[in-house]
Design a protein around this motif. Structure first.
Motif, PDB file in Angstrom:
ATOM      1  N   PHE A 125     -56.891  -9.629 -10.205  1.00 56.46           N
ATOM      2  CA  PHE A 125     -56.889 -10.973 -10.772  1.00 56.46           C
ATOM      3  C   PHE A 125     -57.816 -11.869  -9.968  1.00 56.46           C
ATOM      4  O   PHE A 125     -57.893 -11.754  -8.743  1.00 56.46           O
ATOM      5  CB  PHE A 125     -55.478 -11.567 -10.766  1.00 56.46           C
ATOM      6  CG  PHE A 125     -54.497 -10.849 -11.661  1.00 56.46           C
ATOM      7  CD1 PHE A 125     -54.265 -11.300 -12.949  1.00 56.46           C
ATOM      8  CD2 PHE A 125     -53.829  -9.724 -11.209  1.00 56.46           C
ATOM      9  CE1 PHE A 125     -53.362 -10.640 -13.766  1.00 56.46           C
ATOM     10  CE2 PHE A 125     -52.924  -9.061 -12.021  1.00 56.46           C
ATOM     11  CZ  PHE A 125     -52.700  -9.519 -13.317  1.00 56.46           C
ATOM     12  N   HIS A 126     -58.511 -12.764 -10.685  1.00 59.06           N
ATOM     13  CA  HIS A 126     -59.194 -13.878 -10.052  1.00 59.06           C
ATOM     14  C   HIS A 126     -58.266 -15.080 -10.171  1.00 59.06           C
ATOM     15  O   HIS A 126     -57.986 -15.555 -11.276  1.00 59.06           O
ATOM     16  CB  HIS A 126     -60.524 -14.175 -10.737  1.00 59.06           C
ATOM     17  CG  HIS A 126     -61.625 -13.265 -10.309  1.00 59.06           C
ATOM     18  ND1 HIS A 126     -62.927 -13.380 -10.759  1.00 59.06           N
ATOM     19  CD2 HIS A 126     -61.636 -12.207  -9.443  1.00 59.06           C
ATOM     20  CE1 HIS A 126     -63.675 -12.434 -10.203  1.00 59.06           C
ATOM     21  NE2 HIS A 126     -62.913 -11.723  -9.404  1.00 59.06           N
ATOM     22  N   TRP A 128     -57.742 -18.916  -9.444  1.00 58.65           N
ATOM     23  CA  TRP A 128     -58.473 -20.140  -9.143  1.00 58.65           C
ATOM     24  C   TRP A 128     -57.498 -21.163  -8.572  1.00 58.65           C
ATOM     25  O   TRP A 128     -56.473 -21.469  -9.182  1.00 58.65           O
ATOM     26  CB  TRP A 128     -59.149 -20.688 -10.393  1.00 58.65           C
ATOM     27  CG  TRP A 128     -60.218 -19.788 -10.949  1.00 58.65           C
ATOM     28  CD1 TRP A 128     -60.059 -18.602 -11.595  1.00 58.65           C
ATOM     29  CD2 TRP A 128     -61.626 -20.016 -10.877  1.00 58.65           C
ATOM     30  NE1 TRP A 128     -61.281 -18.075 -11.944  1.00 58.65           N
ATOM     31  CE2 TRP A 128     -62.264 -18.922 -11.511  1.00 58.65           C
ATOM     32  CE3 TRP A 128     -62.419 -21.034 -10.346  1.00 58.65           C
ATOM     33  CZ2 TRP A 128     -63.646 -18.823 -11.635  1.00 58.65           C
ATOM     34  CZ3 TRP A 128     -63.800 -20.949 -10.470  1.00 58.65           C
ATOM     35  CH2 TRP A 128     -64.398 -19.842 -11.103  1.00 58.65           C
ATOM     36  N   ASP A 165     -55.390 -21.314 -12.453  1.00 57.29           N
ATOM     37  CA  ASP A 165     -55.732 -20.261 -13.412  1.00 57.29           C
ATOM     38  C   ASP A 165     -55.600 -18.896 -12.749  1.00 57.29           C
ATOM     39  O   ASP A 165     -55.792 -18.761 -11.532  1.00 57.29           O
ATOM     40  CB  ASP A 165     -57.163 -20.443 -13.929  1.00 57.29           C
ATOM     41  CG  ASP A 165     -57.310 -20.067 -15.396  1.00 57.29           C
ATOM     42  OD1 ASP A 165     -56.418 -19.353 -15.914  1.00 57.29           O
ATOM     43  OD2 ASP A 165     -58.297 -20.484 -16.023  1.00 57.29           O
ATOM     44  N   ARG A 166     -55.258 -17.895 -13.563  1.00 59.19           N
ATOM     45  CA  ARG A 166     -55.095 -16.512 -13.082  1.00 59.19           C
ATOM     46  C   ARG A 166     -55.656 -15.610 -14.161  1.00 59.19           C
ATOM     47  O   ARG A 166     -55.045 -15.423 -15.216  1.00 59.19           O
ATOM     48  CB  ARG A 166     -53.613 -16.231 -12.822  1.00 59.19           C
ATOM     49  CG  ARG A 166     -53.304 -14.859 -12.269  1.00 59.19           C
ATOM     50  CD  ARG A 166     -51.791 -14.720 -12.065  1.00 59.19           C
ATOM     51  NE  ARG A 166     -51.405 -13.356 -11.747  1.00 59.19           N
ATOM     52  CZ  ARG A 166     -51.306 -12.872 -10.520  1.00 59.19           C
ATOM     53  NH1 ARG A 166     -51.580 -13.651  -9.478  1.00 59.19           N
ATOM     54  NH2 ARG A 166     -50.928 -11.623 -10.306  1.00 59.19           N
ATOM     55  N   ILE A 167     -56.827 -15.028 -13.905  1.00 60.36           N
ATOM     56  CA  ILE A 167     -57.562 -14.278 -14.918  1.00 60.36           C
ATOM     57  C   ILE A 167     -57.541 -12.794 -14.567  1.00 60.36           C
ATOM     58  O   ILE A 167     -58.018 -12.397 -13.496  1.00 60.36           O
ATOM     59  CB  ILE A 167     -59.018 -14.780 -15.025  1.00 60.36           C
ATOM     60  CG1 ILE A 167     -59.026 -16.286 -15.337  1.00 60.36           C
ATOM     61  CG2 ILE A 167     -59.788 -14.005 -16.069  1.00 60.36           C
ATOM     62  CD1 ILE A 167     -60.401 -16.911 -15.307  1.00 60.36           C
ATOM     63  N   SER A 173     -65.068 -13.396 -13.741  1.00 62.74           N
ATOM     64  CA  SER A 173     -64.278 -14.258 -14.610  1.00 62.74           C
ATOM     65  C   SER A 173     -65.078 -15.533 -14.868  1.00 62.74           C
ATOM     66  O   SER A 173     -65.842 -15.981 -14.013  1.00 62.74           O
ATOM     67  CB  SER A 173     -62.928 -14.590 -13.970  1.00 62.74           C
ATOM     68  OG  SER A 173     -63.103 -15.271 -12.740  1.00 62.74           O
ATOM     69  N   LYS A 204     -64.625 -19.411 -15.917  1.00 65.25           N
ATOM     70  CA  LYS A 204     -63.681 -20.515 -16.085  1.00 65.25           C
ATOM     71  C   LYS A 204     -64.404 -21.699 -16.711  1.00 65.25           C
ATOM     72  O   LYS A 204     -65.430 -22.159 -16.198  1.00 65.25           O
ATOM     73  CB  LYS A 204     -63.058 -20.911 -14.748  1.00 65.25           C
ATOM     74  CG  LYS A 204     -62.019 -22.017 -14.880  1.00 65.25           C
ATOM     75  CD  LYS A 204     -61.241 -22.203 -13.599  1.00 65.25           C
ATOM     76  CE  LYS A 204     -60.269 -23.368 -13.726  1.00 65.25           C
ATOM     77  NZ  LYS A 204     -59.331 -23.191 -14.855  1.00 65.25           N
TER      78      LYS A 204
END
Length: 337
Positions: free
Chosen positions: A274-275, A277, A285-287, A303, A305
């Motif tokens: 996960f990236h 932020w 944010d969690r991508i 990712s 954003k």
């Protein structure tokens, strides 16, 4: 038969005379295994398997001592078993240390965990501290023993079974408890029966605490080789374009921002990362991203954003984390008005 008997006796005497030699050999084997894992050599799996076998050997200590006495005529004293346990702990800590040194993010609490491994490795080779301070306190010795076992399992499971980091840390926590108590039963043969349930509860509590602090544990099987920020990404070349010199709120809202990372998984692991932020210490944010190992420079993923808050000024971080929350690496940047 007499030749093997003499050989075993000489080895025991040599290790007792030069205990530092075992530590040096253990550290060298750890570095060799780390290099072999990088090159996908099967020999590293053999070392990992032998290391886990040595821990199982401690559990069947009584049966093994009887077999050695019957076949070689050598009666192994409890002092020798203490020394053998020390050697296994040394090998485990020094074997795992290079992996954790390479995976640690040093501007993060992970540094404390890796320094703890280095401290335990140091204690294991200094006999006055190990025998006169540590080994005399059963609870401290049990925690030390359990920690060494957890550390080595965390490293060897991804090497042997290609498990994900999430699976490895869960299995390592449970297995360390299961294997610690029987092996310590051989070291403390005269301990009262009620001590072992209490030790099991203590180990379970420590494992639960370590699970809550798992972000402090470096993922030994993964390593961040590069991370960058960009307004654009070349999807064909899979690399960032036009390095950013300045970040401001207008550019973020107009173009968004890419976080590009290269994560190395030497044994070809397939893992979800996960990236995350973070804006002014708040997760915004969690991508999710999927990676697979094998590439020398690391698997490249990014990712993008675009939904930044209206007030985007301040300090930002992008954390690259595993599914279990272990930090692989991070980058920091500041956004001006």
């Amino acid at each position: 038969m007499r030749y093997f008997k003499n050989l075993i006796t000489k080895f025991i005497l040599m290790m007792q005379k030069w205990p530092g030699l075992m530590a040096a050999l253990a550290f060298c084997s750890g570095i060799a295994s780390f290099i072999l894992v990088e090159r996908k050599e099967s020999f590293s799996q053999i070392i990992a398997l032998l290391l886990l076998t040595s821990w199982l050997w401690l559990i069947i200590d009584n049966w093994l001592r009887d077999q050695v006495e019957q076949r070689f005529g050598i009666l192994l004293s409890p002092n020798f078993m203490r020394f053998a346990l020390q050697m296994v702990q040394q090998e485990s800590l020094f074997f795992a240390l290079p992996f954790f040194l390479a995976a640690t993010t040093w501007n993060h609490p992970q540094a404390a965990f890796t320094c703890l491994i280095a401290l335990c490795a140091f204690i294991s080779v200094v006999d006055p501290i190990y025998y006169k301070k540590l080994a005399r306190h059963n609870v401290l010795f049990m925690v030390f023993h359990n920690f060494a076992l957890f550390v080595v399992i965390s490293v060897t499971l991804p090497i042997l079974l290609h498990l994900t980091t999430d699976q490895s840390i869960q299995i390592a926590l449970v297995t360390a408890i299961i294997l610690t108590l029987p092996s310590l039963g051989n070291v403390m043969p005269h301990a009262r029966w009620w001590r072992f349930p209490l030790l099991a509860l203590l180990l379970s509590a420590l494992s639960a605490g370590l699970w809550q602090l798992r972000s402090w544990v470096p993922p030994a099987a993964l390593r961040l080789t590069d991370i960058a920020l960009a307004y654009e990404v070349d999807r064909q070349q899979r690399k960032p374009m036009n390095s950013i010199q300045h970040l401001d709120t207008h550019s973020l809202h107009e173009q968004g921002l890419y976080s590009w990372s290269a994560v190395k998984a030497p044994r070809g692991l397939n893992e979800k990362i996960f990236h995350v932020w973070v804006h002014n210490k708040q997760v915004v944010d969690r991508i999710p991203l999927n990676i697979s190992g094998g590439r020398e420079e690391g698997y490249r993923a990014w990712s993008h954003k675009t939904n930044f808050p209206a007030d985007s000024t301040g300090k930002w971080e992008v954390h690259v984390v595993t599914n279990s929350g272990q930090l692989i690496g991070l980058t920091k940047f500041t956004v001006s008005p």
